[in-house]
Scaffold this motif. Structure first.
Motif, PDB file in Angstrom:
ATOM      1  N   ILE A  75      -2.194   2.664  -0.721  1.00  0.00           N
ATOM      2  CA  ILE A  75      -2.355   1.794  -1.908  1.00  0.00           C
ATOM      3  C   ILE A  75      -0.736   1.534  -2.365  1.00  0.00           C
ATOM      4  O   ILE A  75      -0.048   2.628  -2.904  1.00  0.00           O
ATOM      5  N   LEU A 117       1.747  -0.180  -4.796  1.00  0.00           N
ATOM      6  CA  LEU A 117       1.806  -1.004  -6.093  1.00  0.00           C
ATOM      7  C   LEU A 117       3.323  -1.539  -6.205  1.00  0.00           C
ATOM      8  O   LEU A 117       4.209  -0.906  -6.267  1.00  0.00           O
ATOM      9  N   LYS A 136       2.804   0.375 -12.925  1.00  0.00           N
ATOM     10  CA  LYS A 136       2.766   0.808 -11.515  1.00  0.00           C
ATOM     11  C   LYS A 136       2.822   2.441 -11.655  1.00  0.00           C
ATOM     12  O   LYS A 136       1.958   3.174 -10.816  1.00  0.00           O
ATOM     13  N   GLY A 154      -0.659   4.345 -10.946  1.00  0.00           N
ATOM     14  CA  GLY A 154      -0.457   5.210  -9.831  1.00  0.00           C
ATOM     15  C   GLY A 154      -0.738   6.549  -9.760  1.00  0.00           C
ATOM     16  O   GLY A 154      -1.565   7.254  -8.997  1.00  0.00           O
ATOM     17  N   ILE A 195      -0.415   6.788  -2.579  1.00  0.00           N
ATOM     18  CA  ILE A 195      -0.337   5.949  -3.546  1.00  0.00           C
ATOM     19  C   ILE A 195       1.277   5.780  -3.723  1.00  0.00           C
ATOM     20  O   ILE A 195       2.103   6.689  -3.577  1.00  0.00           O
ATOM     21  N   SER A 212       4.316   3.883  -5.467  1.00  0.00           N
ATOM     22  CA  SER A 212       4.770   2.994  -6.574  1.00  0.00           C
ATOM     23  C   SER A 212       6.098   2.664  -6.231  1.00  0.00           C
ATOM     24  O   SER A 212       6.874   3.488  -6.354  1.00  0.00           O
ATOM     25  N   VAL A 255      -1.104  -4.005  -4.065  1.00  0.00           N
ATOM     26  CA  VAL A 255      -1.688  -4.418  -5.263  1.00  0.00           C
ATOM     27  C   VAL A 255      -0.368  -4.803  -6.140  1.00  0.00           C
ATOM     28  O   VAL A 255       0.504  -4.025  -6.432  1.00  0.00           O
ATOM     29  N   CYS A 256      -0.399  -6.004  -6.767  1.00  0.00           N
ATOM     30  CA  CYS A 256       0.321  -6.590  -7.376  1.00  0.00           C
ATOM     31  C   CYS A 256       0.054  -6.230  -8.919  1.00  0.00           C
ATOM     32  O   CYS A 256      -0.717  -6.867  -9.428  1.00  0.00           O
ATOM     33  N   LEU A 257       0.622  -5.387  -9.965  1.00  0.00           N
ATOM     34  CA  LEU A 257       0.377  -5.328 -11.263  1.00  0.00           C
ATOM     35  C   LEU A 257       1.229  -6.486 -11.950  1.00  0.00           C
ATOM     36  O   LEU A 257       2.467  -6.342 -11.744  1.00  0.00           O
ATOM     37  N   THR A 264      -4.063  -9.062  -6.883  1.00  0.00           N
ATOM     38  CA  THR A 264      -3.012  -9.155  -8.287  1.00  0.00           C
ATOM     39  C   THR A 264      -4.244  -8.667  -9.446  1.00  0.00           C
ATOM     40  O   THR A 264      -5.139  -8.963  -9.479  1.00  0.00           O
ATOM     41  N   THR A 321      -2.475  -6.444 -16.131  1.00  0.00           N
ATOM     42  CA  THR A 321      -2.519  -5.500 -16.880  1.00  0.00           C
ATOM     43  C   THR A 321      -2.348  -5.655 -18.294  1.00  0.00           C
ATOM     44  O   THR A 321      -2.702  -4.799 -19.270  1.00  0.00           O
ATOM     45  N   VAL A 325      -8.601  -1.674  -9.126  1.00  0.00           N
ATOM     46  CA  VAL A 325      -7.744  -1.313  -7.917  1.00  0.00           C
ATOM     47  C   VAL A 325      -8.718  -0.498  -6.960  1.00  0.00           C
ATOM     48  O   VAL A 325      -8.766  -0.950  -5.584  1.00  0.00           O
TER      49      VAL A 325
END
Length: 177
Positions: free
Chosen positions: A12, A14, A22, A26, A82, A84, A106-108, A153, A156, A168
């Motif tokens: 994953i 981020l 992130k 994360g 994960i 970041s 995954v876009c935060l 996306t 947050t 996520v």
């Protein structure tokens, strides 16, 4: 949208602007999945023996971006972690393609007020020298399309870190099957 192959037990990854969560998210994801958390900025700082801020100051942003690409490629040779990334990792198309091929990206995101609130007092962010609100606004404008390659996306702004991590994780598990 391109979907990563063999997603279960994949990475994953981020991505997103500084201050979107992130590192915090994360850490939660790593605990939930029992995956290691790899922070690209921390890997770079360790390998260089100096902080990201000092790398920017002494060697420049271009040097840092090259290191960032190298470390990202090295880290993404592994699975089940994960990752970041730094906010600027998406500035190179090769990084974006690599990330989409090596895991769920995954876009935060967050609105400018939440980002400024989260990073306003942080002197360790080299791109924020000067007026924080103006600098964040400028960076957001420059990168407004840079994160569109992400598979997922999550805004947050109004979610707590546990809610973001749950969202996520749900997407990760759904897309793995």
């Amino acid at each position: 949208m391109h979907q990563p192959k063999d997603l279960l037990h994949s990475n994953i990854i981020l991505v997103g602007m500084m201050g979107t969560g992130k590192t915090t998210v994360g850490t939660l994801l790593a605990d939930l999945l029992q995956y290691p958390l790899v922070d690209i900025d921390a890997v770079i700082a360790e390998s260089e023996g100096m902080s990201v801020q000092d790398i920017f100051a002494s060697k420049g942003e271009l040097y840092f971006r090259e290191l960032e690409s190298q470390m990202l490629a090295k880290v993404l040779e592994q699975k089940g972690q994960i990752v970041s990334t730094g906010g600027g990792s998406v500035l190179r198309d090769t990084n974006c393609q690599l990330m989409t091929n090596k895991g769920l990206v995954v876009c935060l995101t967050a609105d400018i007020d939440h980002i400024v609130q989260r990073v306003g007092g942080d002197d360790n962010r080299p791109l924020l020298a000067g007026d924080t609100y103006e600098r964040v606004s400028s960076i957001m404008e420059q990168r407004k399309h840079a994160y569109e390659f992400a598979h997922v996306t999550v805004d947050t702004s109004l979610l707590n870190p546990d809610e973001v991590a749950t969202h996520v994780l749900t997407r990760y598990r759904v897309q793995a099957f």
